[in-house]
Design an enzyme around this catalytic site. Structure first.
Site, PDB file in Angstrom:
ATOM      1  N   CYS A 100       1.109  -1.449   0.050  1.00  0.00           N
ATOM      2  CA  CYS A 100      -0.533   0.263   0.096  1.00  0.00           C
ATOM      3  C   CYS A 100       0.706   1.103  -0.039  1.00  0.00           C
ATOM      4  O   CYS A 100       0.994   2.780   0.037  1.00  0.00           O
ATOM      5  CB  CYS A 100      -1.007  -0.029   1.151  1.00  0.00           C
ATOM      6  SG  CYS A 100      -0.258  -0.072   2.637  1.00  0.00           S
ATOM      7  N   ILE A 101       2.033   1.089   1.025  1.00  0.00           N
ATOM      8  CA  ILE A 101       2.882   2.564   0.630  1.00  0.00           C
ATOM      9  C   ILE A 101       3.938   2.260  -0.671  1.00  0.00           C
ATOM     10  O   ILE A 101       4.722   1.638  -1.181  1.00  0.00           O
ATOM     11  CB  ILE A 101       2.862   2.573   1.983  1.00  0.00           C
ATOM     12  CG1 ILE A 101       1.516   2.171   3.487  1.00  0.00           C
ATOM     13  CG2 ILE A 101       3.148   4.163   2.414  1.00  0.00           C
ATOM     14  CD1 ILE A 101       2.139   2.817   4.361  1.00  0.00           C
TER      15      ILE A 101
END
Lengths: 447, 426
Positions: free
Chosen positions: B417-418
């Site tokens: 996600c990051i």
């Protein structure tokens, strides 16, 4: 005799819609309300005249003369007849029975819940002693409908006479067994019955069908037999009335009480209220709620308990430990008020998992997750008293540290237990497992 | 309050104290025990006496039984239990000595098969970590060729073993091809050191995924590093297998000097994975030259994918973005198979070697498996591909054994996600 009040919601699901109008003459067994969604038919329980219909009930003025005759339901398959008769779970939950047993089990089990776990109740066990044939007849219908190969009757070992009667009658029934339960609360919880009988621990969100089983209360099974064999609609209920009643604390078991009878009439039949009492609980001491004399009983009412007067704690600080086994926060707060205590801190048993509908269910009914942390929180909040709604095992754990910390422990059921001569829920002195041989003496103390 | 198996492991050296009444004959499990975190308060208030108590590690061996029914807040002592582990005490002392002598050493202390048919790893580094793997799973465990140097402080004496012949179990050859320029053109192809990406392929990539609403391809050369980018969802090497050999074996063609960068938002501009997202100027956010990040000097093929509103935190959304990008990468892979010469600019041969008699090393790597962008695709048919892969969450987050060569050949396609700051990219 008071007016008969037939509540339109006596079951899990939506309220029924009346099919009679004011002034109609009704007989015992006249259909007076029909389901609008999930629900069950409601029948008049007396001969009389419909006097009033309100949003939540139909009020019937009963005739002076009452015959035992009733309007029979029409014949059909057993499932159709149980549905037509409006049978619902009599153990308290009131789930429509025809929906529950129409389960399509794959060689599964019917588990008959005869635990009668709430303190002081007697009518389930007495019925098994009195009419075991009806239970077996009903059980066979239920097994056939649900597609079950086997049935297990779960009953507490302390009920020796009933167990002996059962053993005798199922001697020649290879598909029916009995399972003995220890005398601790909450052995009658649906998932506890599944675990004890089948050894399967269900998640709180799971239904017994996940274990290929249906759990059904013993009186409900008998009502199924009545629906099929006697074409009898479900308009009567067995119940125990007990407590601060003139004549003593012995149980008064009433058979086939017309649904809709007022609390007042039943208590008068039992002997009348003693001058001093605390509250009247409709249902069991753990799961029931305070009621009033003018309230009517429903198809799923199992007991009326008249409790001891509440002590006056003169505003002392009290902590509440809410558990899935006992009353919800609202009920606990009600009791704290009646003790004239000040609610100071609320904790929840770690295992009391909140469900989608807002109620709580225990993750492992009857097996404690530890309580000392809650006790420390109560202590920190400055509580002098705590009131707990826990099962036998959790109450025991609370007692292991609470009093040593200087907390005075009350149980939610104390005032009821005292009035029905049942030991208070505190320290546990019996084993959580019992030998399945009736003649092996476990370390179980008599009630 | 009762504790979980994980908490019990963390407190393996703390006293074992029952949280609830337990009956004679009970086989003890984590749920029977009180959380050691609250012991100090209990001891202070006189509620608890832990004199002579066994530790959680000693009694949680699956066979410790109570010989007496006892109440809650009772410490387990030898007087009321049987079947507990006496040996653990000695081991604990050893570990403490080691910790004192070499506090920074992160060394596998012992890897001996335990009695119950499990492989028990004990790693001492101030904090204790115990790992138990069913013996069957360890069957495929293999030595990592480069990892030998990572165990310099092996404390326990290695069992004397006969030195046997080394054996190569698997071999992977990486063929590196330099790419100096990336351009758009009428077809996807490689000419010399120039990679062409077909114009208009974006529309087809969008059409291949229901949830994807648009795609933009940007070629970011080093001069353009100061470019604003939406959150970086993944950074991927561009590689393909030769002759359909499986991941982790045979030959892999890799493009050097160019990487795929997946970025995206929803239609209304919400970052996919608005959860510590990494939108901003690439050169300000990129930790250059780190594993999983872009090397300074590389050209990025940056894909900006938009997906339907509301799908950014749901599982199908991020997966659709990845799949759309892979649609383009797949065409590049085909060009690599077709256009690249047999002889590469450089070759790297990776061997997985089994050395009988030496320690076996298993590297345990935790990866995410929650679904959505907190997930990983495992074992695609092409390096860091989509086709043929299984989402980790669908596998049930069970231990998965991969050979080191498979890992190095891109068997983990990260849906992280990051940005590369804190979570791993493919």
């Amino acid at each position: 005799m008071d007016k008969i009040q037939m509540l339109l919601r006596q079951h899990v699901g939506a309220p029924c819609a009346p099919v009679v109008k004011v002034g109609d003459k009704v007989k015992k067994g006249t259909l007076i309300a029909e389901p609008t969604g999930l629900g069950a038919n409601i029948f008049a329980s007396v001969y009389g005249t419909v006097e009033e219909i309100t949003e939540d009930r139909i009020i019937i003025n009963p005739d002076e003369e009452q015959s035992d005759e009733y309007v029979k339901i029409k014949k059909g398959t057993p499932l159709e007849m149980i549905k037509e008769a409006g049978v619902v779970g009599m153990g308290g939950a009131g789930f429509p029975t025809a929906v529950k047993i129409n389960a399509n089990l794959d060689h599964g089990y019917i588990l008959v819940n005869a635990a009668e776990c709430e303190p002081g109740l007697k009518h389930n066990i007495m019925q098994i002693e009195k009419e075991p044939e009806k239970l077996i007849a009903g059980l066979k219908y239920v097994m056939e409908i649900a597609g079950a190969d086997k049935a297990i009757i779960a009953i507490k070992k302390k009920n020796r006479k009933a167990v002996e009667i059962l053993d005798e009658i199922i001697k020649n029934e290879p598909a029916i067994e009995r399972h003995l339960l220890p005398d601790i609360y909450p052995m009658g919880e649906e998932r506890a019955v599944v675990r004890e009988c089948l050894g399967i621990e269900l998640e709180p969100s799971q239904l017994p069908s996940a274990a290929n089983a249906v759990v059904i209360n013993s009186e409900t099974v008998c009502r199924c037999a009545e629906a099929v064999d006697e074409q009898k609609p479900s308009f009567s209920k067995n119940l125990t009335v007990r407590g601060q009643i003139n004549g003593g604390h012995e149980p008064h078991v009433f058979w086939d009480v017309p649904v809709g009878t007022s609390v007042n009439d039943l208590i008068e039949m039992a002997g009348g209220l003693q001058e001093q009492y605390g509250e009247i609980i409709m249902g069991g001491a753990f799961t029931g709620k305070a009621t009033t004399l003018d309230a009517p009983i429903c198809k799923n009412t199992g007991a009326l308990l008249v409790t001891m007067p509440f002590m006056d704690l003169k505003g002392a600080k009290m902590g509440i430990l809410v558990c899935a086994c006992g009353g919800n926060l609202e009920r606990m707060q009600d009791i704290v008020k009646k003790y004239n205590a000040t609610e100071t801190c609320v904790c929840y048993c770690k295992q009391a998992q909140e469900q989608k509908n807002g109620t709580r269910k225990c993750e492992r009914p009857g097996n404690c997750p530890g309580q000392v942390k809650n006790n420390m929180d109560f202590k920190k909040a400055g509580c002098e008293y705590i009131i707990i709604g826990n099962c036998s095992d959790c109450s025991n754990t609370v007692m292991a540290s609470g009093p040593k910390m200087g907390l005075k422990v009350f149980h939610q059921t104390d005032h009821a237990c005292r009035a029905v001569d049942h030991a208070l829920y505190r320290t546990l002195r019996v084993s959580k497992s019992v030998d399945q041989d009736l003649n092996v003496v476990d370390n179980v103390e008599a009630e | 309050m009762s504790i979980t198996a994980e908490t019990a492991k963390q407190h393996a050296n703390d006293p074992a104290v029952l949280c609830c009444r337990a009956e004679e004959g009970t086989v003890l499990e984590p749920a029977n025990f009180e959380d050691p975190a609250i012991f100090p308060d209990l001891i202070d208030s006189g509620l608890l006496n832990i004199d002579g108590a066994l530790t959680l590690g000693q009694v949680l061996n699956g066979k410790t039984k109570l010989t007496k029914t006892v109440d809650s807040l009772t410490a387990i002592t030898p007087a009321i239990a049987e079947g507990f582990d006496a040996a653990e005490v000695a081991e604990e002392e050893v570990v403490e000595e080691v910790a004192e002598a070499a506090p920074v050493a992160a060394a596998p202390v012992a890897a001996a098969p335990a009695a119950a048919g499990t492989i028990k790893l004990h790693i001492g580094e101030g904090k204790d970590i115990d790992i138990e793997i069913p013996a069957g799973l360890g069957g495929g465990a293999v030595a990592v060729p480069v990892a030998e140097a990572a165990a310099p402080a092996a404390v326990a004496a290695a069992p004397a073993a006969e030195v046997a012949e080394e054996k190569v179990v698997r071999e992977l050859t990486r063929k590196h091809y330099n790419i100096t320029e990336v351009k758009r053109g009428p077809e996807t192809k490689i000419e010399g050191t120039v990679l062409y990406i077909r114009e208009g392929i974006e529309e087809e990539a969008v059409a291949s995924q229901d949830l994807v609403t648009s795609m933009k391809i940007e070629i970011i050369t080093p001069e353009l590093y100061h470019t604003y980018s939406e959150t970086v969802m993944d950074i991927q090497p561009i590689a393909t297998k030769e002759d359909e050999c499986p991941l982790g074996e045979g030959y892999t063609r890799v493009l050097d000097g160019v990487v795929t960068v997946v970025t995206g938002t929803t239609d209304e501009g919400i970052q996919i994975a608005e959860f510590g997202s990494s939108e901003g100027y690439l050169d300000e956010n990129m930790q250059w030259n780190r594993p999983g990040a872009v090397d300074k000097g590389e050209t990025m093929i940056k894909y900006f994918v938009t997906i339907k509103n509301g799908k950014n935190m749901e599982r199908p959304g991020p997966i659709a973005a990845h799949s759309a990008v892979d649609f383009v990468t797949a065409e590049i892979r085909n060009a690599m198979k077709k256009d690249l010469p047999e002889t590469a600019d450089s070759e790297q041969v990776l061997k997985q070697v089994r050395r009988p008699g030496k320690k076996k090393i298993v590297i345990v790597k935790e990866i995410m498996g929650q679904g959505a962008m907190h997930d990983n695709f495992l074992f695609p048919s092409e390096p860091v591909g989509v086709l043929g892969a299984r989402p980790n969450v669908d596998l049930g987050n069970v231990p998965v054994c991969a050979s080191p060569l498979e890992v190095m050949d891109g068997c983990i396609h990260a849906l992280t996600c990051i940005g590369p700051a804190s979570k791993e990219m493919s």
